[in-house]
Design a protein around this motif. Structure first.
Motif, short mmCIF file in Angstrom:
data_model
loop_
_atom_site.label_atom_id
_atom_site.label_comp_id
_atom_site.label_asym_id
_atom_site.label_seq_id
_atom_site.Cartn_x
_atom_site.Cartn_y
_atom_site.Cartn_z
N GLU A 57 3.07 16.97 3.68
CA GLU A 57 2.50 17.12 5.02
C GLU A 57 3.43 17.92 5.92
O GLU A 57 4.64 17.67 5.98
N THR A 67 -2.06 18.92 5.79
CA THR A 67 -2.25 18.09 6.98
C THR A 67 -2.03 16.61 6.72
O THR A 67 -1.90 15.83 7.67
N SER A 68 -2.00 16.19 5.45
CA SER A 68 -1.67 14.80 5.14
C SER A 68 -1.29 14.69 3.67
O SER A 68 -1.69 15.51 2.84
N GLY A 69 -0.48 13.67 3.35
CA GLY A 69 -0.14 13.38 1.97
C GLY A 69 0.60 14.50 1.28
O GLY A 69 1.40 15.24 1.89
N THR A 70 0.30 14.68 -0.01
CA THR A 70 0.95 15.72 -0.82
C THR A 70 -0.09 16.41 -1.70
O THR A 70 -1.10 15.80 -2.09
N SER A 92 0.44 11.63 -4.14
CA SER A 92 -0.41 10.82 -3.26
C SER A 92 -1.61 11.68 -2.85
O SER A 92 -1.57 12.90 -2.97
N GLY A 94 -3.85 14.05 -0.79
CA GLY A 94 -3.46 15.01 0.22
C GLY A 94 -4.64 15.76 0.81
O GLY A 94 -5.79 15.58 0.40
N ALA A 95 -4.34 16.62 1.78
CA ALA A 95 -5.37 17.43 2.44
C ALA A 95 -4.76 18.73 2.91
O ALA A 95 -3.58 18.78 3.28
N ARG A 171 -11.30 21.84 6.38
CA ARG A 171 -10.32 20.95 5.77
C ARG A 171 -10.86 20.35 4.48
O ARG A 171 -11.99 19.87 4.42
N ALA A 173 -9.93 17.41 1.64
CA ALA A 173 -9.10 16.22 1.51
C ALA A 173 -9.51 15.42 0.28
O ALA A 173 -10.70 15.27 -0.03
N THR A 175 -9.94 11.83 -1.66
CA THR A 175 -10.12 10.40 -1.40
C THR A 175 -9.87 9.62 -2.68
O THR A 175 -10.36 8.51 -2.85
#
Length: 208
Positions: A57, A67-70, A92, A94-95, A171, A173, A175
């Motif tokens: 991130e 923008t999040s995670g990896t 993990s 990610g996004a 974006r 991402a 889940t």
């Protein structure tokens, strides 16, 4: 204050022109003359020299921001385009996101190649695509029977209509709650006239 009929009609149109977003299954192409390429990326930048490189991130991944995670940029398996693709799960979920300039009252077609990380055996990798924070595509990919040399990519497509915003954030991402998730490649954004988009092949949802 009383309003004339023409003003009322314009007001109703203005209220009704919320951003329109829709999801379309693969296999319904638009006419080549109907679209103009706005953005195309196959995750070829930066070039990596090993099997995969993890980004966290806050990192920049070519034109994308994590923008999040990896996420993992990889050369370790078949790609839909070029020599690299993106696993949306590093260690993990990610996004990644990209902000594009958009024109008012213009419809855009977004398409991308989807597969899943085949290294852990059969999984169902899941994720979402959002436009300006609104979910426009929830996807899944079953890796059963797929291998690093035969990833089984499918192409997914959706449309959105920009009303007034000068920019749009796209974006992708994951889940999937483990280290093996969805893989994306060859993301394309094209603009098309509303009358030339295959409206009969999609479901339209109006957003607040």
């Amino acid at each position: 204050m009383a309003r004339t009929r023409p003003r009322t009609r314009r007001t109703a149109i203005g209220l009704g022109l919320a951003v329109t977003l829709s999801t379309l299954l693969a296999g319904v192409p638009a006419s080549p003359a109907a679209a103009a390429v706005v953005f195309a990326d196959g995750f070829e930048n930066p070039v990596i020299n090993n099997d995969f490189t993890t980004f966290v991130e806050g990192d920049q991944l070519g034109p994308w921001s994590v923008t999040s995670g990896t996420v993992d940029l990889t050369r370790d398996w078949q790609h839909a385009e070029g020599n690299q693709s993106l696993d949306l799960n590093g260690y993990s979920p990610g996004a990644v996101a990209r902000t594009l300039s958009t024109r008012p009252l213009t419809t855009y077609r977004v398409s991308y190649a989807l597969a899943g990380n085949p290294d852990s055996g059969p999984i169902v990798a899941t994720g979402q695509v959002t436009v300006n924070g609104h979910t426009v595509d929830s996807f899944s990919f079953d890796t059963t029977g797929q291998t690093p040399s035969d990833m089984g990519y499918v192409r997914r497509t959706f449309y959105f209509t920009n009303v007034l915003s000068p920019s749009t954030t796209l974006r992708f991402a994951s889940t999937t709650a483990n280290a093996h998730g969805p893989v994306i490649d060859d993301v394309r954004v094209e603009s098309c006239l509303l009358v030339l988009c295959p409206a009969g092949a999609r479901t339209t949802n109006r957003l607040p």
